[in-house]
Scaffold this active site. Structure first.
Site, PDB file in Angstrom:
ATOM      1  CD  GLU A 146     -28.258  34.077  27.036  1.00 51.42           C
ATOM      2  OE1 GLU A 146     -28.933  35.082  27.358  1.00 51.42           O
ATOM      3  OE2 GLU A 146     -28.555  33.347  26.061  1.00 51.42           O
ATOM      4  CG  HIS A 175     -31.344  30.340  35.008  1.00 48.98           C
ATOM      5  ND1 HIS A 175     -30.553  31.274  35.621  1.00 48.98           N
ATOM      6  CD2 HIS A 175     -31.435  29.304  35.884  1.00 48.98           C
ATOM      7  CE1 HIS A 175     -30.195  30.849  36.813  1.00 48.98           C
ATOM      8  NE2 HIS A 175     -30.706  29.646  37.003  1.00 48.98           N
ATOM      9  CG  ASP A 231     -25.587  23.528  39.323  1.00 49.14           C
ATOM     10  OD1 ASP A 231     -24.655  23.967  40.006  1.00 49.14           O
ATOM     11  OD2 ASP A 231     -26.505  24.251  38.898  1.00 49.14           O
ATOM     12  CG  LEU A 278     -34.544  33.368  35.958  1.00 49.64           C
ATOM     13  CD1 LEU A 278     -35.738  33.290  34.994  1.00 49.64           C
ATOM     14  CD2 LEU A 278     -34.175  31.977  36.443  1.00 49.64           C
ATOM     15  NE  ARG A 309     -24.007  30.414  45.883  1.00 50.51           N
ATOM     16  CZ  ARG A 309     -24.674  29.271  45.776  1.00 50.51           C
ATOM     17  NH1 ARG A 309     -24.484  28.483  44.747  1.00 50.51           N
ATOM     18  NH2 ARG A 309     -25.548  28.916  46.708  1.00 50.51           N
ATOM     19  CB  SER A 350     -22.599  30.962  38.745  1.00 49.61           C
ATOM     20  OG  SER A 350     -23.014  30.940  40.096  1.00 49.61           O
ATOM     21  N   GLY A 391     -28.942  22.229  34.048  1.00 49.55           N
ATOM     22  CA  GLY A 391     -27.677  22.626  33.440  1.00 49.55           C
ATOM     23  C   GLY A 391     -26.558  21.658  33.809  1.00 49.55           C
ATOM     24  CB  VAL A 402     -24.329  29.554  29.177  1.00 48.54           C
ATOM     25  CG1 VAL A 402     -24.151  30.817  28.351  1.00 48.54           C
ATOM     26  CG2 VAL A 402     -25.460  28.704  28.614  1.00 48.54           C
ATOM     27  CD  GLN A 410     -31.602  23.812  46.621  1.00 48.58           C
ATOM     28  OE1 GLN A 410     -32.700  23.406  46.252  1.00 48.58           O
ATOM     29  NE2 GLN A 410     -30.652  24.111  45.758  1.00 48.58           N
TER      30      GLN A 410
HETATM   31  O1  PAF Z   1     -30.174  24.307  40.452  1.00 48.33           O
HETATM   32  C1  PAF Z   1     -31.010  24.937  41.127  1.00 48.33           C
HETATM   33  O2  PAF Z   1     -31.289  26.120  40.890  1.00 48.33           O
HETATM   34  C2  PAF Z   1     -31.699  24.242  42.280  1.00 48.33           C
HETATM   35  O3  PAF Z   1     -30.855  23.354  42.926  1.00 48.33           O
HETATM   36  C3  PAF Z   1     -33.020  23.553  41.872  1.00 48.33           C
HETATM   37  C4  PAF Z   1     -32.773  22.418  40.892  1.00 48.33           C
HETATM   38  C5  PAF Z   1     -33.962  24.572  41.255  1.00 48.33           C
HETATM   39  C6  PAF Z   1     -33.694  22.949  43.102  1.00 48.33           C
HETATM   40  O4  PAF Z   1     -34.001  23.927  44.044  1.00 48.33           O
END
Ligand code: PAF
Length: 292
Positions: free
Chosen positions: A44, A46, A160, A42, A197, A195, A157, A186, A70
């Site tokens: 800022e 989030h 994405d 997490l 990443r 991000s 957010g 943000v 995913q």
């Molecule tokens: O954006 C994310 O962190 C992920 O794609 C999510 C929405 C939590 C689904 O795993």
């Protein structure tokens, strides 16, 4: 909305049954339920989602789950940052009531599930073209989370962009009774979108990565000056990013903000979005803006 004091510290639950029970009790007490789905690490960005959720909902649930379905083969599932203690500290500061942090065996007891959400064409372009199956995995786990937490509202957010659009479409198509709230991106002071990443960028790539923001700003300004040729605006994006030697461009496009379709002319800048993706070393970043 009932006025309730946020919990002094979140209850951390890893079982679906317990989360359901917490939601059932909240609902029985007349509380509204908000969900912030996350994969942890997490930051800022989030925190703003949680704040938006806290401002509107009585019972705030944050899910922390690095969803394997995913990630494609060779993607960064194993490398994805897992920082539960720090995440819990942020949740505590922001008055989260419940953190749902399940293990894979809780979410996918058989290792996989037969039912998957088909997200259509919007899931096969841009991020979906580079990461086949990604949005099917996202939509499926988000729908599972909705079924577990049963929220009134869920927070995503705008960073994405494709994800929030696909989730909104899923909820609309399947009449899922959840209100989707989309929260602005943000940014760091120099424009880099937050991000999970970003922490993997080395200092030179970290500096170079601000080119995504500047490319988007340039695109916005040419549209403001009257450019309506979508291809020309996409060229401005691409030229700006490619001028940065540390960036490898994946895509730079101008699309309809509600359908992701490319159209030759920008009719309404407020309904048009610029989307970019580029790699800086091994780190792949995405960013976007509306063109008005
Ligand atoms: O954006 C994310 O962190 C992920 O794609 C999510 C929405 C939590 C689904 O795993």
């Amino acid at each position: 909305m009932t006025v309730v004091e946020p919990s002094p510290s979140p209850i951390v639950l890893d079982s679906i049954a317990e989360v359901r029970e917490a939601s059932r009790r909240a609902r029985a007490a007349g509380q509204t339920i908000g969900l912030v789905p996350t994969m942890g690490a997490l930051h800022e960005g989030h925190a703003r989602l949680i704040d938006a959720c806290r401002a509107r909902c009585d019972h705030v649930v944050v899910s922390i789950y690095v969803n394997p379905t995913q990630f494609g083969p060779g993607e960064d599932l194993d490398r994805y940052p897992r920082t539960l203690e720090a995440d819990l500290a942020i949740c505590r500061e922001r008055g989260v009531d419940v953190v749902f942090a399940p293990k894979d065996r809780e979410m996918y007891p058989q290792g996989t599930i037969a039912t998957k959400i088909e997200v259509g064409a919007a899931g096969t372009i841009l991020e979906g073209a580079i990461r086949p199956g990604h949005f099917q995995g996202v939509a499926t786990v988000v729908l599972k989370l909705f079924g577990i937490v049963v929220p009134d509202r869920a927070y995503f957010g705008r960073k994405d962009f494709q994800q929030q659009l696909i989730i909104r479409k899923m909820v609309d198509d399947l009449n899922v009774p959840v209100l989707i709230e989309v929260v602005p991106t943000v940014r760091e002071r120099d424009g880099l979108a937050l991000s999970s990443r970003n922490r993997f960028l080395d200092p030179e790539d970290r500096e170079a990565a601000t080119v995504l923001f500047w490319a988007l700003e340039r695109a916005k300004s040419v549209v403001k000056r009257g450019e309506r040729n979508a291809e020309r605006v996409a060229e401005v994006l691409a030229e700006t990013i490619e001028a940065e030697s540390r960036a490898t461009l994946d895509y730079a496009v101008v699309v309809d903000a509600e359908t992701l379709e490319t159209k030759p002319t920008i009719v309404d800048p407020a309904r048009s979005a610029a989307l970019v993706a580029a790699r800086f070393g091994a780190v792949r970043l995405i960013d976007n803006t509306l063109l008005a």
